[in-house]
Structures are given as structure tokens and as C-alpha cells.
Write an enzyme that holds these catalytic residues in place. Structure first.
Site, mmCIF file in Angstrom:
data_model
loop_
_atom_site.group_PDB
_atom_site.id
_atom_site.type_symbol
_atom_site.label_atom_id
_atom_site.label_comp_id
_atom_site.label_asym_id
_atom_site.label_seq_id
_atom_site.Cartn_x
_atom_site.Cartn_y
_atom_site.Cartn_z
ATOM 1 N N ASP A 145 0.840 -1.193 0.000
ATOM 2 C CA ASP A 145 0.000 0.000 0.000
ATOM 3 C C ASP A 145 0.880 1.250 0.000
ATOM 4 O O ASP A 145 2.094 1.168 -0.182
ATOM 5 C CB ASP A 145 -0.964 -0.017 1.197
ATOM 6 C CG ASP A 145 -0.229 -0.161 2.533
ATOM 7 O OD1 ASP A 145 1.008 0.000 2.556
ATOM 8 O OD2 ASP A 145 -0.890 -0.439 3.549
ATOM 9 N N GLU B 168 1.613 -10.615 -0.611
ATOM 10 C CA GLU B 168 2.093 -9.264 -0.292
ATOM 11 C C GLU B 168 3.515 -9.322 0.262
ATOM 12 O O GLU B 168 3.801 -10.092 1.165
ATOM 13 C CB GLU B 168 1.176 -8.570 0.715
ATOM 14 C CG GLU B 168 1.545 -7.109 0.928
ATOM 15 C CD GLU B 168 0.492 -6.320 1.691
ATOM 16 O OE1 GLU B 168 0.498 -5.076 1.589
ATOM 17 O OE2 GLU B 168 -0.337 -6.943 2.397
#
Length: 471
Positions: free
Chosen positions: A68, A448
Site C-alpha cells: 500500500d 504481499e
């Protein structure tokens, strides 16, 4: 298995030199701010150039922690601390691999930001970005329009964990820069000392980074960790006195951004073996860490997948793998130098057994596993191509282009196609406890990457690159 060539070169299972280089390139992909001209990833550009403006402070720079676009202080500082440890402990190995300058640059990208974040006395800026709004938009950082909210800690809103970890990061980094930029090293060490004072004077757990980076372990580990790095950097008795008289320690079976005890214990074990005999309890706790992990230990308590990978919990599980591998590698060198062993009940484990375990864990991530696949992007056989990462999955576009946040998920997040930009060197979260792995962008637990997974891998990869020649 000592640094400095006392370890014979044997056949390698992988090109560790290539894995090392790529693991550092990933950290460049995570840079925020104005990128340097020698930046290696053409698909990344300048981003978040106004960070801190609303709070009247310059917070441009630093690292995005994962997939992010938020900058979190606690994992960023831990990334810098562990990179710095690798750079100082495996200096000759990184130098031989031609990567010392790149690692030093990666550390400085973090320390320059941490200096900005701590520029006001008894204040530390610990987060930039609104994680809720950020997670509602799947857009590359160069094009983000989400709020860049600033959070800080201070006298009335303490955050001992983050202040102490930032102190540790700057202290550890000062050792790296001591002989190449003495003025800078002194500057960051001075800041490390003041942050430690701040951390222990205004005690309290900061939960503003929850639910993303909640400190479940409390702040005693960070205080011990920071004091240990400050003693390592200064050799001042004030820090050793704190370690022996005030610090709290505990036996653990994990080393991570949240739990630092084992790292401090291994650092202090080195001082114990060098003559600080009143640090015996830390050597015993370091041994306990090893005993709780090694599969052949009678005190073994950590879960391993059927194929032999540490699995503590879903979600960036690779951090526990690279964390254990790094500590085992460092401890194996310390034990070898002082001709010591780890005693686990009726069993003894020597330096070579610790290093063999570290290598096995790293090899698993690089492809020596039941699925025969790599968990490092751009490396080895069948590497991940759908990393859960905004910058990698969104095509390069004009920075002036405005994207609808709801539509961004339709365009790029839910698209079952490989990322248009290779996130070179990123070690993803990895398989579940039963060896299952889905290379899907939507499965963040498995795909991730994070900065601290890679920062913990650098030292071990440098050592393996130096001592293992690929045939």
C-alpha cells in the site's frame, strides 16, 4: 562459518549473489519521495512530495512498508535497524558481493527520513497516510490522491515502542556510517540517544497504527533492543547499566517487527562471550530461542510445514522465516568465533548446525520446497507474478491522470493477469501451513511483500553468496 574466509566454499543450490542483488532492488521499489537519478526501477517515479505539509513539517521520503501507500514508523525503523545490522556484521561479505554501497544507500534513505520525523524535541512523527482511505483505492503512489494524514507521538501521547525502535535504527546505522561519513554518523547517534531518553521518560504503548501495526508484545523488548544498540554503538556504561539493572527480557521463539528480544539477546551474547560474564542470562535466552525453533531440539515448539518451513501465522509469514534465518546465521558466527555451542537439554548444537538451518529456510523461499517454486519475484523457477502491490500491478501513466478509487479495483486489483511491472526481488508472504500457495493479487496473506521480510534476508544472502559458489 566465520566472516573473513574461515568457511570453505561449497556448491550452492542457488545463485545467492543474484538473490542478494534483487532483494536490495525491491527496497528501492518501496521508496517514497523524490527518487535519485540512479534509481533502478524505471516504472517507479517521484511520489508523496507534499508529505507533512499539513502539519508544517517535511516528511518527504522514507519507505512504503508493503503493497500500500502508507508510511508506518514502526516497521520502517525496524527495516533500517535490521539492514544496518546486516551491513555492519556482514560488511566484508556485502563488500565482496559489490552491494555495500547499495545497502548503505538503502539505510540512508530510511535514516534521512527518520531524522526529519524526529526533528522536533520530544515529538516523533510516526505515520503518513490514512490507511482506511488508502486501502479503498488501488492506485500507484505516483497517482494517489488519498489523504496524507500525519500522526505523531509526544509527551501526552507516548509511543515507547516506536520511539525506542527509531532510536535503535539510528544507533545501528551510525555504526554503518562511522568510517564513511563521520559527521553524519555522529548526528544520527546523537538523535538516537535523545530518542531513547524520550522513549523511557514518557512510557506508553501507541495504538494509533492499529489494526495494521499493533504492538502486541508491549515496549519492553524495544527498550532492551535500543539500549543494546546504543551500547554497541557507544560502549557507554550508562546503556550497559540500563540493560543489567532496568531492562526487562524474556525467552521467545520469534523475531519480528513486533518482538525484538531474540535480536537483543544474540547481540548481548556476543558481549557475554567477550568477557561480560554478568550477561549470562542473555546467552541462556539466546540459546532458548534457538532451542525453541530447531526441529531436533527437545524443546522445539515452533510449527513447521510438511516441507520444513517455519510457519507462525498467516500474513507475511516469510518475515519469521528470514528473521530466524538471519539470527541463526549471526549467532552461528558468534558461536564459532568463541568455540561455543547451544545446549538444549541433553542435546548440543554447534555453529554449523545453526547455519545449515538458516540456509535451509532461505533455500526454501528461493525454490527448494515441495512445490518447486520461488517465493522471490523475478528469481528462480515459477516466481510470483501477481504480487499484492499497487505500484507493481498498476501500469505506468501520467501523474496528472485522476483515477476513480472504486474503478481502480476493477481495472487492476481484480484482474487475473500478471503485474505489468516486475517487483524484482520482493519476497512474498509465502505458502500456508500446509504448503498451499495461490499466486493471486487478492490473496494478500500469500502474495504481499514487506520491507522487513527483505531487510532480514540481506545478511544471510550475503553470507551464502560469499561462501557458496554455484556450480
Amino acid at each position: 562459518m566465520l566472516s573473513g574466509g574461515l568457511f570453505s566454499v561449497v556448491r550452492a543450490d542457488f545463485n545467492y549473489q543474484d538473490a542478494l542483488t534483487k532483494s536490495i532492488i525491491f527496497l528501492e521499489a518501496q521508496r517514497s519521495g523524490k527518487l535519485p537519478t540512479n534509481h533502478r526501477l524505471s516504472w517507479r517515479g517521484d511520489s508523496a512530495l507534499q508529505d507533512g505539509k499539513h502539519a508544517n513539517v517535511d516528511l518527504v521520503g522514507g519507505y512504503y512498508d508493503a503493497g500500500d501507500n502508507v508510511k508506518y514508523g514502526l516497521p520502517m525503523a525496524f527495516t533500517v535497524t535490521t539492514m544496518s545490522w546486516a551491513a555492519s556484521f556482514y560488511h566484508s561479505e556485502l563488500q565482496a558481493a559489490g552491494e555495500m554501497d547499495s545497502v548503505r544507500a538503502a539505510i540512508r534513505w530510511g535514516t534521512d527520513y527518520l531524522l526529519k520525523a524526529s526533528s522536533k524535541r520530544n515529538t516523533l512523527y510516526v505515520q503518513v497516510g490514512d490507511p482506511v482511505a488508502d486501502h479503498e483505492c488501488w492506485i500507484r503512489p505516483e497517482n494517489m490522491r488519498t489523504p496524507r494524514t500525519v500522526l505523531n507521538i509526544g509527551k501526552n501521547t507516548p509511543g515507547t515502542e516506536i520511539a525506542a525502535e527509531t532510536s535503535a535504527a539510528l544507533a545501528a546505522a551510525s555504526i554503518v556510517f562511522r568510517h564513511v561519513d563521520h559527521v553524519y554518523a555522529r548526528r544520527i547517534l546523537k538523535r538516537a540517544r535523545s530518542l531513547f531518553q524520550f522513549a523511557k521518560t514518557y512510557k506508553g504503548t501507541y495504538d494509533g497504527e492499529c489494526p495494521f501495526y499493533c504492538s502486541n508484545s508491549g515496549y519492553n523488548d524495544e527498550l532492551l533492543w535500543a539500549a543494546t544498540w546504543l551500547y554497541t554503538a557507544t560502549r557507554r556504561s550508562i546503556y550497559m547499566d540500563y540493560i543489567k539493572d532496568e531492562a526487562i527480557s524474556a525467552a521467545v521463539s520469534e523475531f519480528s517487527w513486533d518482538l525484538k528480544y531474540a535480536g537483543a539477546q544474540i547481540l548481548l551474547s556476543k558481549f557475554y562471550m567477550e568477557g561480560h560474564k554478568d550477561l549470562l542470562s542473555f546467552k541462556e535466552e539466546a540459546d532458548s530461542f534457538v532451542c525453541s525453533i530447531l526441529p531436533d531440539s527437545p524443546y522445539h515448539q515452533v510449527y513447521f510445514s510438511p516441507g520444513g518451513l517455519i510457519h507462525l501465522r498467516d500474513g507475511a509469514n516469510s518475515q519469521y522465516v528470514t528473521g530466524a534465518a538471519f539470527l541463526f546465521s549471526v549467532y552461528s558466527d558468534v558461536l564459532a568465533k568463541h568455540k561455543q555451542e547451544v545446549i538444549c537439554g541433553n542435546k548440543k548444537f554447534g555453529s554449523s548446525q545453526l547455519m545449515a538451518f538458516a540456509k535451509q529456510q532461505v533455500d526454501y523461499l528461493l525454490g527448494k520446497n515441495p512445490l518447486g517454486r520461488s517465493y522471490m519475484v523475478g528469481f528462480g523457477k515459477t516466481p510470483p507474478t501477481h504480487a499484492h502491490h499497487r505500484g507493481a500491478s498498476v501500469p505506468k501513466m501520467s501523474t496528472s491522470k485522476v483515477i476513480s478509487c472504486p474503478m481502480s479495483f476493477v481495472y487492476w486489483y481484480n484482474k487475473n493477469e500478471p503485474n505489468p511491472n516486475e517487483l524484482t526481488g520482493a519476497i512474498v508472504g509465502g505458502p500456508d501451513r500446509n504448503e498451499n500457495f495461490e499466486d493471486q493479487r487478492t490473496n494478500s496473506a500469500m502474495t504481499e511483500p514487506t520491507t522487513y521480510i527483505n531487510s532480514l534476508a540481506i545478511g544471510v544472502l550475503a553470507k551464502l553468496a560469499r561462501h557458496h559458489a554455484q556450480s
